[in-house]
Design a protein around this motif. Structure first.
Motif, PDB file in Angstrom:
ATOM      1  N   THR A  36      33.013 -73.229 -43.708  1.00  0.00           N
ATOM      2  CA  THR A  36      31.773 -72.457 -43.741  1.00  0.00           C
ATOM      3  C   THR A  36      31.102 -72.604 -42.380  1.00  0.00           C
ATOM      4  N   ILE A  37      30.829 -71.470 -41.748  1.00  0.00           N
ATOM      5  CA  ILE A  37      30.184 -71.425 -40.437  1.00  0.00           C
ATOM      6  C   ILE A  37      28.789 -70.857 -40.660  1.00  0.00           C
ATOM      7  N   GLU A  38      27.768 -71.631 -40.301  1.00  0.00           N
ATOM      8  CA  GLU A  38      26.384 -71.196 -40.488  1.00  0.00           C
ATOM      9  C   GLU A  38      25.694 -71.089 -39.134  1.00  0.00           C
ATOM     10  N   ASN A  39      25.046 -69.951 -38.909  1.00  0.00           N
ATOM     11  CA  ASN A  39      24.313 -69.747 -37.669  1.00  0.00           C
ATOM     12  C   ASN A  39      22.873 -70.216 -37.865  1.00  0.00           C
ATOM     13  N   LYS A  40      22.585 -71.413 -37.371  1.00  0.00           N
ATOM     14  CA  LYS A  40      21.243 -71.970 -37.461  1.00  0.00           C
ATOM     15  C   LYS A  40      20.499 -71.817 -36.138  1.00  0.00           C
ATOM     16  N   SER A  41      21.064 -71.011 -35.241  1.00  0.00           N
ATOM     17  CA  SER A  41      20.421 -70.762 -33.948  1.00  0.00           C
ATOM     18  C   SER A  41      19.516 -69.532 -34.047  1.00  0.00           C
ATOM     19  N   ASN A  42      18.893 -69.194 -32.941  1.00  0.00           N
ATOM     20  CA  ASN A  42      18.043 -68.004 -32.877  1.00  0.00           C
ATOM     21  C   ASN A  42      18.773 -66.810 -32.294  1.00  0.00           C
ATOM     22  N   HIS A  43      20.086 -66.924 -32.095  1.00  0.00           N
ATOM     23  CA  HIS A  43      20.868 -65.880 -31.436  1.00  0.00           C
ATOM     24  C   HIS A  43      21.943 -65.333 -32.368  1.00  0.00           C
ATOM     25  N   THR A  44      22.241 -64.046 -32.236  1.00  0.00           N
ATOM     26  CA  THR A  44      23.378 -63.450 -32.925  1.00  0.00           C
ATOM     27  C   THR A  44      24.633 -63.857 -32.167  1.00  0.00           C
ATOM     28  N   VAL A  45      25.644 -64.317 -32.901  1.00  0.00           N
ATOM     29  CA  VAL A  45      26.874 -64.799 -32.272  1.00  0.00           C
ATOM     30  C   VAL A  45      28.084 -64.158 -32.948  1.00  0.00           C
ATOM     31  N   GLU A  77      24.327 -63.111 -37.664  1.00  0.00           N
ATOM     32  CA  GLU A  77      22.921 -63.066 -37.275  1.00  0.00           C
ATOM     33  C   GLU A  77      22.309 -64.443 -37.558  1.00  0.00           C
ATOM     34  N   PRO A  78      21.167 -64.771 -36.959  1.00  0.00           N
ATOM     35  CA  PRO A  78      20.503 -66.034 -37.289  1.00  0.00           C
ATOM     36  C   PRO A  78      20.295 -66.144 -38.800  1.00  0.00           C
ATOM     37  N   GLY A  79      20.663 -67.302 -39.356  1.00  0.00           N
ATOM     38  CA  GLY A  79      20.517 -67.543 -40.782  1.00  0.00           C
ATOM     39  C   GLY A  79      21.704 -67.115 -41.623  1.00  0.00           C
ATOM     40  N   GLU A  80      22.643 -66.377 -41.058  1.00  0.00           N
ATOM     41  CA  GLU A  80      23.819 -65.932 -41.820  1.00  0.00           C
ATOM     42  C   GLU A  80      24.927 -66.975 -41.766  1.00  0.00           C
ATOM     43  N   SER A  81      25.861 -66.851 -42.735  1.00  0.00           N
ATOM     44  CA  SER A  81      27.024 -67.738 -42.753  1.00  0.00           C
ATOM     45  C   SER A  81      28.276 -66.930 -43.079  1.00  0.00           C
ATOM     46  N   HIS A  82      29.413 -67.515 -42.752  1.00  0.00           N
ATOM     47  CA  HIS A  82      30.716 -66.909 -43.037  1.00  0.00           C
ATOM     48  C   HIS A  82      31.627 -68.025 -43.533  1.00  0.00           C
ATOM     49  N   SER A  83      32.306 -67.783 -44.656  1.00  0.00           N
ATOM     50  CA  SER A  83      33.252 -68.767 -45.203  1.00  0.00           C
ATOM     51  C   SER A  83      34.628 -68.134 -45.317  1.00  0.00           C
ATOM     52  N   TYR A  84      35.649 -68.954 -45.150  1.00  0.00           N
ATOM     53  CA  TYR A  84      37.019 -68.503 -45.364  1.00  0.00           C
ATOM     54  C   TYR A  84      37.862 -69.691 -45.804  1.00  0.00           C
ATOM     55  N   VAL A  85      38.996 -69.374 -46.406  1.00  0.00           N
ATOM     56  CA  VAL A  85      39.940 -70.407 -46.842  1.00  0.00           C
ATOM     57  C   VAL A  85      41.260 -70.179 -46.117  1.00  0.00           C
ATOM     58  N   SER A  86      41.843 -71.257 -45.625  1.00  0.00           N
ATOM     59  CA  SER A  86      43.147 -71.189 -44.980  1.00  0.00           C
ATOM     60  C   SER A  86      43.954 -72.395 -45.444  1.00  0.00           C
ATOM     61  N   GLY A  87      45.145 -72.558 -44.892  1.00  0.00           N
ATOM     62  CA  GLY A  87      45.995 -73.645 -45.341  1.00  0.00           C
ATOM     63  C   GLY A  87      46.823 -74.258 -44.245  1.00  0.00           C
TER      64      GLY A  87
END
Length: 128
Positions: A36-45, A77-87
């Motif tokens: 899970t990757i969470e953007n806790k910064s003030n910038h869009t990445v 965007e700031p405050g958004e997150s992205h999750s993925y599953v791999s192996g």
């Protein structure tokens, strides 16, 4: 679960040993991991690339690099997150992974690396 924060980007990893897909007597151990990757910064990445170091007790270190994660280059965007599953498959029931994501700040195009925290790959062969 392990977590690391770099430049306001938090990366958390949770590992699961997949006993039903593993064959210890054939030296084949399967693990999945949810990131899970969470953007806790003030910038869009945007996540551009990944680099993994995979260490298996039975083999030398492997390096895996490529664009994005599981075919995606998510924009957060700031405050958004992205999750993925791999192996990952190992020849032993003991290993670890660590890595980095190459990210880009959308507003100025600057690239920066985000740490993926080291996590253990340990087969739970005694309880399955």
């Amino acid at each position: 679960m392990v977590t690391a924060v770099t430049s306001g980007i938090q990366v958390s990893v949770e590992v699961t040993y997949q006993a039903e897909f593993s064959s210890p007597h054939q030296h084949h151990y399967v693990f999945t991991y949810k990131v899970t990757i969470e953007n806790k910064s003030n910038h869009t990445v945007q996540l551009l690339r990944r680099r993994w170091e995979i260490l298996d007790a039975a083999e030398s270190k492997k390096i895996v690099e490529g664009d994005g994660v599981v075919g995606q280059q998510p924009i957060l965007e700031p405050g958004e997150s992205h999750s993925y599953v791999s192996g990952c498959n190992l020849k032993s029931g003991l290993g670890k992974m660590i890595g980095t994501y190459e990210m880009e700040k959308i507003f100025d195009g600057k690239h920066f690396d985000v740490a993926i925290p080291e996590f253990q790959l340990i087969a739970n062969i005694f309880h399955n």
